[in-house]
Design an enzyme around this catalytic site. Structure first.
Site, PDB file in Angstrom:
ATOM      1  CD  GLU A  46      49.881  13.635 -30.675  1.00  0.00           C
ATOM      2  OE1 GLU A  46      48.750  14.124 -30.488  1.00  0.00           O
ATOM      3  OE2 GLU A  46      50.258  13.201 -31.779  1.00  0.00           O
ATOM      4  NE  ARG A  50      42.824  14.327 -26.954  1.00  0.00           N
ATOM      5  CZ  ARG A  50      42.801  13.285 -27.767  1.00  0.00           C
ATOM      6  NH1 ARG A  50      42.202  12.161 -27.394  1.00  0.00           N
ATOM      7  NH2 ARG A  50      43.383  13.343 -28.938  1.00  0.00           N
ATOM      8  CB  THR A  74      45.294  17.902 -27.016  1.00  0.00           C
ATOM      9  OG1 THR A  74      45.270  16.519 -27.366  1.00  0.00           O
ATOM     10  CG2 THR A  74      43.858  18.422 -27.118  1.00  0.00           C
ATOM     11  CE  LYS A 134      47.351  14.839 -34.527  1.00  0.00           C
ATOM     12  NZ  LYS A 134      47.146  15.149 -33.081  1.00  0.00           N
TER      13      LYS A 134
END
Length: 219
Positions: A46, A50, A74, A134
């Site tokens: 994953e 960012r 994200t 998640k």
């Protein structure tokens, strides 16, 4: 209702069990990092959106390390789901639950797992078509005991979880034993400091350790 995660993607994630969560600050580290993880037996990542290096890193890994099953994390802004879908990633993840982001992922056919931390968020996720979510921040919210409590009323729906946040080699075994946990996300496996130091051997070691713990308790 269309579900946000296809069965083939979910099956692949479940088969592997360990997702290395990555924050890459320099794209030159992307390929050697992916290779170090593969050497340690971790084949699912994953990669967090960012940093400025995130999108170039996606492209490099896809081209040079196609064996890596790449997910993107994200995803929190409008347009990101469509952008990463065009780059060929396998699935997307968000830290929280934004209905508009979930709807966008569905619209562009990006397999997607939003983040939840409470029963109300889980309820909304289910309403939006999510059966894989998640659980974040896992340990910060109370860990495995809390997850078992919120799962209780929804267990009959077959909801599955990817806990992330505070997972370590010391508590990994508990999550591995809990069958509604599809896989775990681990940022310690390839911590940002290790990536920046290009300590590929330690990342490979941690990947092997995580895989070993998961397999020994899951089987």
């Amino acid at each position: 209702m269309k579900l946000t995660m296809s069965k083939d993607v979910q099956d692949r994630i479940e088969r592997e069990g360990i997702i290395a969560v990555l924050e890459i600050e320099s794209e030159q580290n992307a390929v050697p990092l992916a290779k170090a993880l593969l050497e340690g037996g971790v084949t699912v990542i994953e990669l967090a959106l960012r940093t400025q290096a995130a999108l170039p890193s996606i492209v490099q890994i896809a081209q040079e390390v196609p064996q890596m099953y790449m997910g993107i994390g994200t995803i929190i802004e409008k347009g990101q789901a469509e952008t990463v879908k065009k780059l060929g990633v396998r699935f997307g993840v968000s830290p929280g639950l934004n209905p508009e982001i979930v709807k966008e992922a569905i619209a562009v056919d990006l397999p997607f797992a939003p983040g939840i931390a409470t029963p109300s968020e889980l309820d909304l996720a289910i309403t939006l078509g999510c059966r894989l979510v998640k659980f974040f921040p896992a340990e910060g919210m109370g860990g495995l005991a809390f997850l078992k409590n919120i799962n209780g009323p929804y267990n009959h729906l077959g909801v599955k979880y990817i806990p992330l946040g505070g997972i370590t080699p010391e508590n990994l075994h508990g999550y591995a034993r809990f069958k509604p946990v599809l896989a775990i996300g681990g940022s310690w496996i390839a911590a940002k400091e290790l990536i920046n130091a290009q300590n590929w051997k330690e990342i490979t070691r941690r990947a092997k350790e995580a895989r070993g713990i998961w397999q020994s308790y899951r089987s």
